[in-house]
Design a protein around this motif. Structure first.
Motif: not given
Length: 166
Positions: A113-140
């Protein structure tokens, strides 16, 4: 290999990891880059798990690993001059554009499930690894996420290069 908490240029933290081989592989990466590993409970396995030990091979003596009962306990033990950098597949600054700093704690979420929103809120920043082959917002139509140990290695290596650690 116990480094003092203040001495680490970077550190990796796993929030409630569930899969022993992933944590073993992350530990092996941390040993290779002399980076402390912080495990935040509850863990989905025992530290004596055979698969965990197998994934870490004979490198466990070279890993500075600490287990914390929760994120708050980890944060209390860290120096004040640190940033908590959440690593997530969505909603962050691209890895290649992120300005890492000495003392950053690279926080990775659970495999399921990754980082829950409550934990994300405690982070100073969020970093994402760009993936050209990533799924869409529905996971497809592509890859939903990278394996935890792969993502950890990519972020840790990139941060270390930026800081001229290796």
């Amino acid at each position: 290999m116990n480094q003092s908490l203040a001495a680490a240029a970077l550190r990796v933290a796993l929030f409630e990891p569930r899969i022993p081989p992933n944590t073993g592989n992350v530990a092996r990466t941390c040993a290779a880059f002399r980076t402390p590993l912080e495990l935040i409970e509850p863990l989905g396995f025992s530290l004596d798990d055979r698969q965990l030990k197998r994934a870490g091979l004979d490198y466990w003596p070279h890993v500075d690993v600490t287990v914390h009962r929760d994120l708050d306990q980890l944060l209390l033990k860290l120096p004040e001059q640190r940033r908590l950098i959440g690593c997530s597949r969505f909603g962050g600054r691209p890895l290649q554009a992120f300005p890492f700093q000495f003392g950053d704690v690279l926080l990775f979420g659970r495999e399921d499930m990754g980082l829950p929103n409550s934990i994300r809120a405690q982070c100073d920043a969020i970093v994402t690894i760009p993936m050209p082959g990533a799924a869409d917002s529905e996971g497809q139509g592509g890859v939903r996420s990278l394996n935890l140990s792969v993502a950890c290695a990519l972020v840790l290596y990139t941060a270390g290069v930026r800081l001229s650690l290796w």
